[in-house]
Design an enzyme around this catalytic site. Structure first.
Site, PDB file in Angstrom:
ATOM      1  CE1 TYR A 259      49.506  38.186  42.336  1.00  0.00           C
ATOM      2  CE2 TYR A 259      47.822  36.712  42.334  1.00  0.00           C
ATOM      3  CZ  TYR A 259      48.483  37.466  43.055  1.00  0.00           C
ATOM      4  OH  TYR A 259      48.194  37.912  44.328  1.00  0.00           O
TER       5      TYR A 259
ATOM      6  NE  ARG B  41      38.624  32.252  47.246  1.00  0.00           N
ATOM      7  CZ  ARG B  41      39.640  31.747  47.727  1.00  0.00           C
ATOM      8  NH1 ARG B  41      39.340  30.851  48.676  1.00  0.00           N
ATOM      9  NH2 ARG B  41      40.701  32.331  47.951  1.00  0.00           N
TER      10      ARG B  41
ATOM     11  CG  HIS C 299      41.887  34.456  50.900  1.00  0.00           C
ATOM     12  ND1 HIS C 299      42.291  35.715  51.269  1.00  0.00           N
ATOM     13  CD2 HIS C 299      42.933  33.744  50.066  1.00  0.00           C
ATOM     14  CE1 HIS C 299      43.600  35.806  50.331  1.00  0.00           C
ATOM     15  NE2 HIS C 299      43.748  34.654  49.906  1.00  0.00           N
TER      16      HIS C 299
ATOM     17  CG  ASP D  28      48.988  36.124  51.342  1.00  0.00           C
ATOM     18  OD1 ASP D  28      48.702  35.538  50.591  1.00  0.00           O
ATOM     19  OD2 ASP D  28      47.859  37.044  51.773  1.00  0.00           O
TER      20      ASP D  28
ATOM     21  CD1 TRP E 202      40.041  43.711  32.598  1.00  0.00           C
ATOM     22  CD2 TRP E 202      38.677  45.358  33.245  1.00  0.00           C
ATOM     23  NE1 TRP E 202      39.647  43.961  31.555  1.00  0.00           N
ATOM     24  CE2 TRP E 202      38.741  44.952  31.863  1.00  0.00           C
ATOM     25  CE3 TRP E 202      37.969  46.140  33.620  1.00  0.00           C
ATOM     26  CZ2 TRP E 202      37.994  45.489  30.762  1.00  0.00           C
ATOM     27  CZ3 TRP E 202      37.018  46.831  32.709  1.00  0.00           C
ATOM     28  CH2 TRP E 202      37.152  46.566  31.212  1.00  0.00           C
TER      29      TRP E 202
END
Ligand code: KDG
Ligand code: MG
Length: 402
Positions: free
Chosen positions: A159, A283, A312, A316, A402
């Site tokens: 990822y 964040r 953040h 996107d 998770w």
């Protein structure tokens, strides 16, 4: 002043963005980012079907009241879709207020607390050597802080690590694709990776790393402890923080600074983390975290516990969100760092930003409001294309839990 119309603009200049545009009888319009990666249409529908009809006729200057109207008034509080819609409304209203008062947003948040906003870049590579080359590029571009991610030997596609030469984009067109994961190999590899990065780049470069919620608290404690010699600026999302108490274990075992919250959408996701000082950086993004109004409160609460912001800022989230984040970064006293992943050129055909990067910092001009322009004709050239974030399976096929 009254809100006379509002609409949602969905476009895909390389990736999907959802934008809310609110207009008033004063001839002023405001823009808000409503992009929720992989769930864009859910937010667009929420806005179109429920929020926009309720906005018409309201006074856009009453931002605090309207925030609570959409938060408390619906009865069903929180959740990413609801909070992204509220964030978009909130950003658009702050944009209108700034334009109405002819002043940049940061002035309405208390003014500037600093001259520039320290940002960090992403360096990635499918293997160690290519990752090191990418770190070099970022250093040459002037970044003073770099987040380092690499492919892991023996694990397939990981990822957040794009194929060689491609830009970072975890969402893929169509239904979710599958990636692989092996925590044992990851935990063995990451300290070696940072040892090599320090060897090549020395002590002065700020280094960050994102574990993308992949570890248990005990695994995360081991990772954080083994990374201590490399003095990270932060280790991000070592665990999934639905269980905030899980961070106690990590904290007890390590002094590596911890950053969490890119998937949070409310201050109530942070209360244990803050009050027990279990993290160092929060964040939460404006676009999913209730906009400027809520982020100011989150930052204020964080400051009481010696926690700084690290908002953040992946690609996107649209340029409107990045610009709004920069206004907050300039204004709050407990700013730490801002994530910066430059958008592709095509994105700037649609969104004309008011910020720029220079020598490790970002700056914003004095355009009123948030200050980003949207070219609707260009946006219409790039229709929505379904894209989803991947799911993760362990090497034996088990869905990562998770
Ligand atoms: O949509 C998901 C991305 O925003 C996320 O993968 C980015 O983890 C991320 C980061 O730290 O920027
Ligand atoms: Mg992250």
């Amino acid at each position: 002043m009254k809100i006379t119309s509002a609409k949602v603009i969905v476009c895909c200049p390389g990736r999907n963005f959802v934008t809310l545009k609110i207009c008033t009888d004063a001839g002023i319009c405001g823009l808000g980012d409503a992009t929720l990666n992989g769930r864009e249409k859910a937010v667009a529908t929420y806005l179109e079907e429920y929020c926009i009809p309720a906005l018409i006729g309201k006074d856009p200057r009453n931002i605090e009241d309207l925030w609570h109207y959409f938060y408390k008034g619906v009865y069903w509080k929180r959740g990413s879709v609801t909070m992204t819609a509220i964030s978009a409304i909130d950003m658009a209203l702050w944009d209108i207020k700034g334009k109405a008062l002819n002043t940049p947003l940061y002035n309405l948040l208390g003014g500037k607390s600093r001259q520039g906003v320290l940002v960090y870049a992403h360096a990635t590579g499918p293997n160690l050597e290519q990752m090191l080359e990418d770190v070099s590029k970022k250093v040459e571009q002037g970044y003073q802080a770099v987040r380092v991610q690499s492919g892991i030997p023996g694990v397939g596609r990981v990822y957040g690590v794009p194929k060689s030469g491609q830009p970072y984009e975890p969402a893929q067109k169509g239904l979710p694709h599958e990636e692989s994961w092996d925590t044992a190999r990851y935990l063995n590899f990451v300290p070696k990776m940072f040892s090599r990065v320090r060897e090549v780049f020395g002590e002065d470069l700020h280094l960050l790393h994102d574990a993308h919620h992949r570890c248990t608290p005990n695994e995360a404690a081991r990772l954080a402890r083994e990374l201590e010699p490399f003095h990270l600026f932060w280790l991000e999302d070592p665990v999934s923080a639905e269980l905030q108490e899980g961070l106690r274990l990590v904290r007890q075992h390590s002094t590596t600074p911890l950053a969490l919250g890119e998937v949070f959408n409310s201050v109530y996701d942070c209360t244990t983390l803050f009050s027990e000082q279990l993290i160092d950086y929060i964040r939460m993004p404006l676009v999913h975290g209730g906009g400027v109004t809520h982020l100011q409160k989150v930052a204020a609460l964080a400051s009481l516990y010696h926690i700084q912001t690290g908002i953040h800022g992946a690609t996107d989230l649209s340029p409107i969100n990045l610009a709004a984040s920069l206004h907050v970064d300039f204004a709050v006293n407990n700013f730490g760092i801002q994530e910066h992943m430059p958008h592709a050129e095509m994105v700037h055909e649609v969104f004309q930003p008011n910020y720029h990067f220079e020598k490790g910092f970002m700056y914003i001009n004095d355009a009123p409001g948030i200050g980003v322009e949207l070219n609707e004709e260009q946006a219409a050239q790039y229709p929505y294309q379904m894209a989803c974030l991947p799911v993760n399976r362990k090497l034996d096929g088990t869905l990562h839990y998770w």
